[in-house]
Design an enzyme around this catalytic site. Sequence first.
Site, mmCIF file in Angstrom:
data_model
loop_
_atom_site.group_PDB
_atom_site.id
_atom_site.type_symbol
_atom_site.label_atom_id
_atom_site.label_comp_id
_atom_site.label_asym_id
_atom_site.label_seq_id
_atom_site.Cartn_x
_atom_site.Cartn_y
_atom_site.Cartn_z
ATOM 1 N N GLY A 1 0.783 -1.225 0.000
ATOM 2 C CA GLY A 1 0.000 0.000 0.000
ATOM 3 C C GLY A 1 0.814 1.274 0.000
ATOM 4 O O GLY A 1 0.269 2.355 0.217
ATOM 5 N N GLU B 1 5.847 -5.550 1.580
ATOM 6 C CA GLU B 1 5.194 -6.267 0.486
ATOM 7 C C GLU B 1 4.580 -5.288 -0.523
ATOM 8 O O GLU B 1 3.367 -5.228 -0.695
ATOM 9 C CB GLU B 1 4.098 -7.170 1.084
ATOM 10 C CG GLU B 1 3.437 -8.128 0.142
ATOM 11 C CD GLU B 1 2.281 -8.819 0.853
ATOM 12 O OE1 GLU B 1 1.169 -8.288 0.811
ATOM 13 O OE2 GLU B 1 2.520 -9.875 1.465
ATOM 14 N N PRO B 2 5.411 -4.515 -1.200
ATOM 15 C CA PRO B 2 4.872 -3.535 -2.138
ATOM 16 C C PRO B 2 4.508 -4.161 -3.482
ATOM 17 O O PRO B 2 5.134 -5.123 -3.930
ATOM 18 C CB PRO B 2 6.041 -2.553 -2.306
ATOM 19 C CG PRO B 2 7.246 -3.427 -2.139
ATOM 20 C CD PRO B 2 6.864 -4.479 -1.123
ATOM 21 N N GLY B 3 3.502 -3.602 -4.111
ATOM 22 C CA GLY B 3 3.188 -3.930 -5.495
ATOM 23 C C GLY B 3 3.276 -2.665 -6.315
ATOM 24 O O GLY B 3 4.215 -2.437 -7.069
ATOM 25 N N ARG B 4 2.291 -1.810 -6.101
ATOM 26 C CA ARG B 4 2.220 -0.550 -6.834
ATOM 27 C C ARG B 4 3.511 0.251 -6.733
ATOM 28 O O ARG B 4 3.987 0.804 -7.734
ATOM 29 C CB ARG B 4 1.047 0.283 -6.292
ATOM 30 C CG ARG B 4 0.994 1.693 -6.840
ATOM 31 C CD ARG B 4 -0.206 2.459 -6.333
ATOM 32 N NE ARG B 4 -0.262 2.535 -4.877
ATOM 33 C CZ ARG B 4 -1.047 3.381 -4.231
ATOM 34 N NH1 ARG B 4 -1.817 4.206 -4.905
ATOM 35 N NH2 ARG B 4 -1.076 3.395 -2.917
ATOM 36 N N TYR C 1 -11.931 3.524 -9.471
ATOM 37 C CA TYR C 1 -11.633 4.325 -8.289
ATOM 38 C C TYR C 1 -11.661 5.830 -8.528
ATOM 39 O O TYR C 1 -11.376 6.594 -7.603
ATOM 40 C CB TYR C 1 -10.232 3.992 -7.739
ATOM 41 C CG TYR C 1 -9.875 2.540 -7.677
ATOM 42 C CD1 TYR C 1 -10.691 1.628 -6.998
ATOM 43 C CD2 TYR C 1 -8.721 2.058 -8.277
ATOM 44 C CE1 TYR C 1 -10.363 0.288 -6.937
ATOM 45 C CE2 TYR C 1 -8.373 0.723 -8.220
ATOM 46 C CZ TYR C 1 -9.204 -0.169 -7.545
ATOM 47 O OH TYR C 1 -8.873 -1.487 -7.483
ATOM 48 N N CYS D 1 -18.333 1.075 -25.571
ATOM 49 C CA CYS D 1 -19.729 1.542 -25.597
ATOM 50 C C CYS D 1 -20.272 1.683 -24.176
ATOM 51 O O CYS D 1 -21.283 1.097 -23.816
ATOM 52 C CB CYS D 1 -20.593 0.604 -26.420
ATOM 53 S SG CYS D 1 -20.630 -1.094 -25.835
ATOM 54 N N GLU D 2 -19.569 2.448 -23.369
ATOM 55 C CA GLU D 2 -19.970 2.742 -21.997
ATOM 56 C C GLU D 2 -19.689 4.211 -21.727
ATOM 57 O O GLU D 2 -18.603 4.709 -22.038
ATOM 58 C CB GLU D 2 -19.163 1.906 -20.988
ATOM 59 C CG GLU D 2 -19.323 0.412 -21.114
ATOM 60 C CD GLU D 2 -20.653 -0.083 -20.585
ATOM 61 O OE1 GLU D 2 -21.298 0.662 -19.824
ATOM 62 O OE2 GLU D 2 -21.045 -1.193 -20.955
#
Length: 421
Positions: free
Chosen positions: A226, A267-270, A310, A339-340
């Site tokens: 996070g 434990e990073p991802g981003r 988000y 098409c949204e």
Amino acid sequence: MPCFSNIRHEIAGVPILDLAHEFGTPTFVYDTGTIVQRIEDLRAFDHIRYAQKACSNLAVLDLMRQHGVLVDTVSAGEIRRALVAGYAPTGSPPPIVYTADIFDRESLNLVVEQNIHVNCGSPDMLDQYGSLAPGREVTLRINPGFGHGHSRKTNTGGDQSKHGIWYDQLHDCLVNADNYGLSVTGLHMHIGSGTDLEHLSQVCAAMEKAALELGRNLKSISAGGGLPIPYQEDQQRLDLGAYFAVWNATRQRLQDHFGHAISLEIEPGRYLVAESGYLIAEIRAIKRQADNVFYLVDAGFNNLARPILYGAHHPMAIVPADGETRRPEVDVIVGGPLCESGDIFTQEEGGFVITRCLPTAAVGDLLVIECAGAYGFVMGSNYNSKPLAAEVLIADGRPHLIRRRQTFEDLIAGEMIPQQP
């Protein structure tokens, strides 16, 4: 608001127009130099464990492994990816950890077969794992009863979060682990993305309380992930020194209490991959709707879902096809081909469309969406029968195709029309 990025021509020294010409659009491009720099940012921690759900291409996993980064997995598929990328199934510390709130049948069989270390997020996981693999070591993910995050959808703590073992169930889980001969040697606590230091002190206090309840078997604590990055010009970088100091003080108190070393893992991802990534798209139409100007590109939320999920902000830049370096700016809305009505890259949480200050553009110019290395390709879909984008890794100034663009034949490969009798 002022433009975070204006006009750009290169990514890691490689001309963007050349990348688009060679690999097409939309294409994700990752800069290895940025990834390596972010790894080095976190060397104070004993172990860095990459949350591969952020960006799980085999080439990215291989890069992490080469730089001594361990890996976190959340599915059988991610375990298999890690193994193919060269990670050993076992070791000290565990090269691969499976972290989840459930076992599906495939993942349970795989962690037992390969002896993959498990981070259990529910009491039922202890029952299911212990009955098949008694005597092994496990980690418990604890939900401390509160959470935090830049969006309600990324808040992973508190009573409305499905994640982790509720803090007051820890004692019962420890008793149950003993019944199966499981040794709980690690604790993990992650309350959501965007953690600040005020909330971090609460997390560390909760971790310390849980650790004291667990007792002397404790070998490691995980700070989770996070870690935020600045997506906007006015956002500040996290003070990593202060962040580490808070966790290290907690670790030190536990070591003093138990009289033995305890490893501190993050434990990073981003944090490791977001800033390395760029989504290159081509502007295919420019429309005026009343007072609004729309840049419509050939990438949509099937490629990058964070804005629609988000209301996430991503920096953007224009790449003029004619090589210009300056153009006047205009407020525009950037949208995709789907098409949204929600297929808009410039929106806030709740679906509120906003404008972005960008250089004037023409059909055929490129638009680059920046900080797109995390939760970009991995959240991609085939909505509207759109093929998945290509992925390219730039290393030492050279681009390498690390995933070819999906073809129509790939798209329908698993489909079949029943034969008529």
